[in-house]
Design an enzyme around this catalytic site. Sequence first.
Site, mmCIF file in Angstrom:
data_model
loop_
_atom_site.group_PDB
_atom_site.id
_atom_site.type_symbol
_atom_site.label_atom_id
_atom_site.label_comp_id
_atom_site.label_asym_id
_atom_site.label_seq_id
_atom_site.Cartn_x
_atom_site.Cartn_y
_atom_site.Cartn_z
ATOM 1 N N CYS A 285 29.782 47.142 48.650
ATOM 2 C CA CYS A 285 30.964 47.887 49.378
ATOM 3 C C CYS A 285 30.227 48.785 50.338
ATOM 4 C CB CYS A 285 31.776 48.423 48.263
ATOM 5 S SG CYS A 285 32.663 47.420 47.730
HETATM 6 N N1 LIG Z 1 32.838 44.550 43.941
HETATM 7 C C1 LIG Z 1 33.535 45.457 44.116
HETATM 8 O O1 LIG Z 1 33.034 46.622 43.489
HETATM 9 C C2 LIG Z 1 34.630 45.845 45.075
HETATM 10 C C3 LIG Z 1 35.196 47.532 44.916
HETATM 11 C C4 LIG Z 1 36.447 47.547 45.859
HETATM 12 C C5 LIG Z 1 36.496 46.539 46.762
HETATM 13 N N2 LIG Z 1 35.786 45.409 47.002
HETATM 14 C C6 LIG Z 1 36.181 44.403 47.885
HETATM 15 O O2 LIG Z 1 37.163 43.270 47.233
HETATM 16 C C7 LIG Z 1 36.901 42.194 48.079
HETATM 17 C C8 LIG Z 1 36.155 41.004 47.016
HETATM 18 O O3 LIG Z 1 34.810 41.670 46.638
HETATM 19 P P1 LIG Z 1 34.413 40.950 45.292
HETATM 20 O O4 LIG Z 1 33.081 41.903 44.881
HETATM 21 O O5 LIG Z 1 35.456 40.665 44.240
HETATM 22 O O6 LIG Z 1 33.475 39.616 45.696
HETATM 23 P P2 LIG Z 1 33.360 38.369 44.852
HETATM 24 O O7 LIG Z 1 32.239 37.739 45.690
HETATM 25 O O8 LIG Z 1 32.690 38.722 43.587
HETATM 26 O O9 LIG Z 1 34.580 37.474 44.773
HETATM 27 C C9 LIG Z 1 35.182 36.993 45.784
HETATM 28 C C10 LIG Z 1 35.519 35.506 45.375
HETATM 29 O O10 LIG Z 1 36.413 35.112 46.621
HETATM 30 C C11 LIG Z 1 36.165 33.643 46.691
HETATM 31 N N3 LIG Z 1 36.549 32.980 47.782
HETATM 32 C C12 LIG Z 1 35.953 33.088 49.109
HETATM 33 N N4 LIG Z 1 36.738 32.688 50.021
HETATM 34 C C13 LIG Z 1 37.748 32.034 49.529
HETATM 35 C C14 LIG Z 1 38.856 31.470 49.986
HETATM 36 N N5 LIG Z 1 39.014 31.291 51.398
HETATM 37 N N6 LIG Z 1 39.775 30.919 48.958
HETATM 38 C C15 LIG Z 1 39.711 31.318 47.874
HETATM 39 N N7 LIG Z 1 38.612 32.085 47.141
HETATM 40 C C16 LIG Z 1 37.646 32.217 48.142
HETATM 41 C C17 LIG Z 1 34.754 33.503 46.313
HETATM 42 O O11 LIG Z 1 34.209 32.195 45.700
HETATM 43 C C18 LIG Z 1 34.504 34.661 45.117
HETATM 44 O O12 LIG Z 1 34.596 34.010 43.737
HETATM 45 C C19 LIG Z 1 35.661 42.308 49.083
HETATM 46 O O13 LIG Z 1 36.283 42.852 50.242
HETATM 47 C C20 LIG Z 1 35.221 43.596 48.812
HETATM 48 O O14 LIG Z 1 34.442 44.537 49.743
HETATM 49 C C21 LIG Z 1 34.885 44.994 46.199
#
Ligand SMILES: NC(=O)c1ccc[n+]([C@@H]2O[C@H](COP(=O)([O-])OP(=O)(O)OC[C@H]3O[C@@H](n4cnc5c(N)ncnc54)[C@H](O)[C@@H]3O)[C@@H](O)[C@H]2O)c1
Length: 453
Positions: A285
């Site tokens: 992030c």
């Molecule tokens: N990790 C954090 O602490 C955090 C905190 C706040 C916001 N975010 C935001 O949340 C969002 C997700 O982050 P995350 O850390 O959970 O990512 P992550 O990589 O842990 O998980 C995302 C998942 O989405 C799946 N994916 C990708 N494309 C896809 C599709 N077309 N259809 C279905 N599944 C699909 C991936 O395989 C993966 O398992 C991002 O925008 C991130 O910036 C993350």
Amino acid sequence: MTNSQVSPGGFLPSHARLADLIDTKQAVIGVIGLGYVGLPLIRAFTTAGFRCLGFDVDRSKVEKLNAGQSYIKHIDSSALAQLIREKRLEPTADMSRLAEADCVVICVPTPLNDSRDPDLSYIEGTARSIAKALRPGQLVVLESTTHPTTTRTNVLPVLEATGLKCGTDYFLAFSPEREDPGNAHFQAATIPKVVGGYDERSADLACAMYAHAVVTVVRASSLEVAEACKILENTYRAVNIALVNELKILYDKLGIDVWEVIDAAKTKPFGFQAFYPGPGLGGHCIPIDPFYLTWLARKHGEQTRFIELAGEVNAHMPQYVVNRLAEFLNEQRKPINGSKIAILGMAYKKDVDDPRESPSFELLKLLRARGAVLSYNDPHVQSLPRMRHYPDLPAMASQDLTPAYLAEQDCVLIATDHSAYDYDFIVLHSGFVLDTRNATKHVTGGREKIRKA
Ligand SMILES: NC(=O)c1ccc[n+]([C@@H]2O[C@H](COP(=O)([O-])OP(=O)(O)OC[C@H]3O[C@@H](n4cnc5c(N)ncnc54)[C@H](O)[C@@H]3O)[C@@H](O)[C@H]2O)c1
């Protein structure tokens, strides 16, 4: 029209039907993207009494979940297994099942591409999958962090291309995820949720859905306010971390301990919030999201100078740590070349198993280029995953933190201050310790062996 009113055709309109389903918790919630954000969100919705479908294109994740195995350290496998046994959660890679969900929440990645511009391909791909299954009476909420206008510009047109109308047939909102993995005090359910709708009905429905699962819902007047809110939060962190990183370098030159200064400053009961320096910025992030705004600013002929300066300062920190390490080894008449250096902590922050964007990888790369003999320990990262930006790093596995292992190092470099570490033990058995996190703050014995960086 209220939920109990019926349209002239005798049917409840889409929004009223969906409002009833949400109100009675009969709505099925589909969460797309079963990662660090999606899984905790499912936990919040299922705890509130909703049935969830979990969608991911990564079949290995779906298989693991169906076998009752969590792949995220702070998500408990047994609790997941129970949800799946009781059919309160069904993980699937079959996107056609999106039609079964009444509410669809998007939690897919939003990285930067090689030119450090927003990569919206995951969001757009997901929007296309939803469009294939879209039916009247569905609510779609984007949670992925992104720049303002994404929901309206990149999601809405894909859904409208189905011929269904937003605000009457289906509903659209943005609600930024504020998950803080590893934070024992806050979980998805206890963090207030900001919600902005495409229109009033969309906002009503999304607010009603989240109100069941989270402690407070904060209604924003538009999609864009909710989008901009998240980027402000992350930019605020990036800029303030850069500030203390820069001051760390100056104060060190002046013989002043920046951590002691911050501890003193935070006794002020108003107007100051403590941020802490470190070996650089990490995670999915803070190092990434602000640059979504920079890209948008460029498109509008504007600049985001704070963001760029913060990026520059934070990106320099691993090199600063390596320079400090070189000075430290020099005191002992040793070069980096050939010295044994153990990095403690490959995760980007304490107590998580997430190595994404971790500055520890940059430290490995810089030290490797200077001929160091490297190894690492991380209780939460047993082996190093392949990292896109570090294709040349060799495969490595976490070493046991034994007295003999610590003693044979020329320097033990604390990069992540995991709570699992016994810092007295580490200092006791190490020859020299370079601490980038003030993790050894409470260690009393052997302080002459410690330097901060
Ligand atoms: N990790 C954090 O602490 C955090 C905190 C706040 C916001 N975010 C935001 O949340 C969002 C997700 O982050 P995350 O850390 O959970 O990512 P992550 O990589 O842990 O998980 C995302 C998942 O989405 C799946 N994916 C990708 N494309 C896809 C599709 N077309 N259809 C279905 N599944 C699909 C991936 O395989 C993966 O398992 C991002 O925008 C991130 O910036 C993350």
